[in-house]
Design a protein around this motif. Structure first.
Motif, PDB file in Angstrom:
ATOM      1  N   PHE A   1       0.805  -1.222   0.000  1.00 22.35           N
ATOM      2  CA  PHE A   1       0.000   0.000   0.000  1.00 22.35           C
ATOM      3  C   PHE A   1       0.841   1.277   0.000  1.00 22.35           C
ATOM      4  N   ARG A   2       2.153   1.145  -0.236  1.00 25.02           N
ATOM      5  CA  ARG A   2       2.987   2.339  -0.226  1.00 25.02           C
ATOM      6  C   ARG A   2       2.525   3.368  -1.255  1.00 25.02           C
ATOM      7  N   GLY A   3       2.206   2.907  -2.468  1.00 18.81           N
ATOM      8  CA  GLY A   3       1.754   3.827  -3.510  1.00 18.81           C
ATOM      9  C   GLY A   3       0.442   4.502  -3.143  1.00 18.81           C
ATOM     10  N   ALA A   4      -0.483   3.737  -2.574  1.00 18.95           N
ATOM     11  CA  ALA A   4      -1.772   4.305  -2.171  1.00 18.95           C
ATOM     12  C   ALA A   4      -1.593   5.309  -1.044  1.00 18.95           C
ATOM     13  N   TYR A   5      -0.711   5.004  -0.086  1.00 13.32           N
ATOM     14  CA  TYR A   5      -0.448   5.939   1.006  1.00 13.32           C
ATOM     15  C   TYR A   5       0.209   7.226   0.479  1.00 13.32           C
ATOM     16  N   ALA A   6       1.112   7.064  -0.490  1.00 15.69           N
ATOM     17  CA  ALA A   6       1.762   8.235  -1.082  1.00 15.69           C
ATOM     18  C   ALA A   6       0.736   9.126  -1.775  1.00 15.69           C
ATOM     19  N   MET A   7      -0.185   8.509  -2.515  1.00 19.87           N
ATOM     20  CA  MET A   7      -1.222   9.284  -3.193  1.00 19.87           C
ATOM     21  C   MET A   7      -2.137   9.975  -2.191  1.00 19.87           C
ATOM     22  N   ALA A   8      -2.455   9.289  -1.109  1.00 19.48           N
ATOM     23  CA  ALA A   8      -3.309   9.886  -0.082  1.00 19.48           C
ATOM     24  C   ALA A   8      -2.666  11.147   0.487  1.00 19.48           C
ATOM     25  N   GLY A   9      -1.360  11.083   0.743  1.00 22.66           N
ATOM     26  CA  GLY A   9      -0.657  12.267   1.229  1.00 22.66           C
ATOM     27  C   GLY A   9      -0.576  13.357   0.184  1.00 22.66           C
ATOM     28  N   LEU A  10      -0.425  12.945  -1.071  1.00 24.15           N
ATOM     29  CA  LEU A  10      -0.322  13.922  -2.157  1.00 24.15           C
ATOM     30  C   LEU A  10      -1.613  14.717  -2.313  1.00 24.15           C
ATOM     31  N   PHE A  11      -2.750  14.076  -2.119  1.00 22.33           N
ATOM     32  CA  PHE A  11      -4.031  14.779  -2.231  1.00 22.33           C
ATOM     33  C   PHE A  11      -4.083  15.966  -1.266  1.00 22.33           C
ATOM     34  N   ALA A  12      -3.518  15.788  -0.079  1.00 18.11           N
ATOM     35  CA  ALA A  12      -3.487  16.886   0.894  1.00 18.11           C
ATOM     36  C   ALA A  12      -2.385  17.889   0.561  1.00 18.11           C
ATOM     37  N   ALA A  13      -1.194  17.391   0.204  1.00 16.03           N
ATOM     38  CA  ALA A  13      -0.057  18.277  -0.068  1.00 16.03           C
ATOM     39  C   ALA A  13      -0.330  19.219  -1.230  1.00 16.03           C
ATOM     40  N   GLU A  14      -0.913  18.701  -2.303  1.00 13.74           N
ATOM     41  CA  GLU A  14      -1.156  19.547  -3.469  1.00 13.74           C
ATOM     42  C   GLU A  14      -2.185  20.636  -3.163  1.00 13.74           C
ATOM     43  N   ARG A  15      -3.124  20.336  -2.279  1.00 16.80           N
ATOM     44  CA  ARG A  15      -4.114  21.352  -1.903  1.00 16.80           C
ATOM     45  C   ARG A  15      -3.501  22.410  -0.980  1.00 16.80           C
ATOM     46  N   ALA A  16      -2.553  21.988  -0.153  1.00 17.02           N
ATOM     47  CA  ALA A  16      -1.826  22.976   0.650  1.00 17.02           C
ATOM     48  C   ALA A  16      -1.041  23.918  -0.256  1.00 17.02           C
ATOM     49  N   LEU A  17      -0.400  23.372  -1.275  1.00 17.63           N
ATOM     50  CA  LEU A  17       0.345  24.199  -2.225  1.00 17.63           C
ATOM     51  C   LEU A  17      -0.593  25.105  -3.013  1.00 17.63           C
ATOM     52  N   SER A  18      -1.740  24.576  -3.399  1.00 13.52           N
ATOM     53  CA  SER A  18      -2.709  25.384  -4.129  1.00 13.52           C
ATOM     54  C   SER A  18      -3.186  26.558  -3.277  1.00 13.52           C
ATOM     55  N   GLY A  19      -3.459  26.289  -1.997  1.00 12.26           N
ATOM     56  CA  GLY A  19      -3.850  27.364  -1.100  1.00 12.26           C
ATOM     57  C   GLY A  19      -2.749  28.392  -0.932  1.00 12.26           C
ATOM     58  N   LEU A  20      -1.514  27.925  -0.813  1.00 10.22           N
ATOM     59  CA  LEU A  20      -0.388  28.854  -0.683  1.00 10.22           C
ATOM     60  C   LEU A  20      -0.236  29.728  -1.922  1.00 10.22           C
ATOM     61  N   SER A  21      -0.546  29.173  -3.081  1.00 10.04           N
ATOM     62  CA  SER A  21      -0.432  29.968  -4.306  1.00 10.04           C
ATOM     63  C   SER A  21      -1.372  31.180  -4.261  1.00 10.04           C
ATOM     64  N   LEU A  22      -2.520  31.014  -3.606  1.00 14.10           N
ATOM     65  CA  LEU A  22      -3.446  32.137  -3.477  1.00 14.10           C
ATOM     66  C   LEU A  22      -2.898  33.211  -2.546  1.00 14.10           C
ATOM     67  N   MET A  23      -1.994  32.811  -1.665  1.00 10.53           N
ATOM     68  CA  MET A  23      -1.398  33.764  -0.739  1.00 10.53           C
ATOM     69  C   MET A  23      -0.230  34.526  -1.354  1.00 10.53           C
ATOM     70  N   ILE A  24       0.525  33.890  -2.260  1.00 12.18           N
ATOM     71  CA  ILE A  24       1.806  34.478  -2.685  1.00 12.18           C
ATOM     72  C   ILE A  24       1.923  34.725  -4.187  1.00 12.18           C
ATOM     73  N   PHE A  25       1.063  34.124  -5.020  1.00 16.97           N
ATOM     74  CA  PHE A  25       1.155  34.329  -6.461  1.00 16.97           C
ATOM     75  C   PHE A  25       0.281  35.517  -6.870  1.00 16.97           C
ATOM     76  N   PRO A  26       0.658  36.212  -7.942  1.00 17.04           N
ATOM     77  CA  PRO A  26      -0.200  37.300  -8.433  1.00 17.04           C
ATOM     78  C   PRO A  26      -1.478  36.747  -9.061  1.00 17.04           C
ATOM     79  N   MET A  27      -2.544  37.534  -8.996  1.00 20.58           N
ATOM     80  CA  MET A  27      -3.815  37.165  -9.611  1.00 20.58           C
ATOM     81  C   MET A  27      -3.869  37.676 -11.043  1.00 20.58           C
ATOM     82  N   ALA A  28      -4.455  36.885 -11.930  1.00 20.47           N
ATOM     83  CA  ALA A  28      -4.594  37.318 -13.315  1.00 20.47           C
ATOM     84  C   ALA A  28      -5.708  38.341 -13.472  1.00 20.47           C
ATOM     85  N   LYS A  29      -6.686  38.310 -12.570  1.00 15.79           N
ATOM     86  CA  LYS A  29      -7.797  39.250 -12.641  1.00 15.79           C
ATOM     87  C   LYS A  29      -8.336  39.490 -11.238  1.00 15.79           C
TER      88      LYS A  29
END
Length: 266
Positions: free
Chosen positions: A145-173
């Protein structure tokens, strides 16, 4: 204050998932901390994926059932909101037009040829990768289940990064979903919580996912940098559609890396 946090939690789930939660109204207090709970949607998605694979692999389900069911599960959890953005960006980027033209194409509700092609290729690659992670023989072996556990963590990590992008990246509009969450967030506290989510997700991926988790986390970091470069260069900043594009690309790279690790026994 507790009710405000509960409202922020429900707002995050109602906006970014198709999971049944009570409806809450949007207000400034709830918007302030909504992105803090975005990675929790990924936790729920990951838990459901692991539960699905454990339950049905243990019951004797075949590889095709596990692969196609696991491929469909993220879309069932999210309602396809991120894939919608991925397809809009595919059409916009392949127009090779100006920034204004690309932004106009992303707002168009109609799908073009490149969106259809992009969806087909994405699903084929995702299913191909997941077929190695969800191989019943591998799942039932030690460490399967290593691959499944890695994917489970990735689902959370990518959303943390997405949220951070709203804090630090410029908005297009100045309008749109991304701009609304960015302007309404308590940037200091939300950013701190998201960094904590990212650290916890990374530790989970390395500890439970082994090499699959480490490589997927590094790929997510690389995808984050590419996200900023592409968004600023081609669109003048990020939008809600680009956030979906980033999430889907990151998830696809993760599932393919986990597949490679499964194939080579890493």
């Amino acid at each position: 204050m507790n009710m405000d946090f509960l409202g922020s939690l429900l707002l995050a789930f109602s906006m970014y998932s198709a999971l049944p939660v009570p409806n809450v109204s949007w207000n400034d207090r709830r918007m302030r901390y909504a992105m803090c709970f975005f990675p929790l949607v990924g936790v729920a998605e990951g838990a459901l994926l692991v539960l699905f694979l454990r339950l049905f692999a243990g019951a004797g389900a075949g590889r095709l059932f596990l692969t196609l069911g696991g491929t469909a599960l993220p879309f069932l959890v999210t309602g396809g909101i991120h894939m919608d953005g991925y397809l809009d960006v595919a059409d916009a980027r392949h127009s090779f037009g100006s920034r204004e033209e690309k932004l106009r194409i992303m707002k168009d509700p109609h799908l073009g040829a490149f969106a259809v092609i992009g969806a087909a290729v994405y699903l084929l690659l995702y299913a191909a990768g997941l077929s190695e992670i969800a191989d019943p023989e591998r799942l039932l072996a030690e460490g399967g289940f290593r691959g499944a556990y890695a994917m489970a963590g990735l689902f959370a990590a990518e959303r943390a990064l997405s949220g951070l992008s709203l804090m630090i990246f410029p908005m297009a509009k100045k309008d749109g979903l991304a701009a609304a969450f960015s302007s309404g967030a308590d940037r200091g506290k939300t950013g701190l919580v998201l960094v904590l989510w990212l650290a916890l997700s990374g530790m989970w991926m390395a500890g439970m996912g082994g090499m699959s988790g480490v490589l997927s986390f590094l790929a997510a970091a690389g995808s984050f940098l590419l996200y900023r470069r592409t968004a600023v260069r081609d669109f003048g900043g990020i939008t809600g559609d680009l956030a979906g594009w980033f999430l889907e690309r990151t998830e696809l790279s993760g599932v393919l890396l986990c597949a490679v690790c499964a194939i080579f026994g890493l």
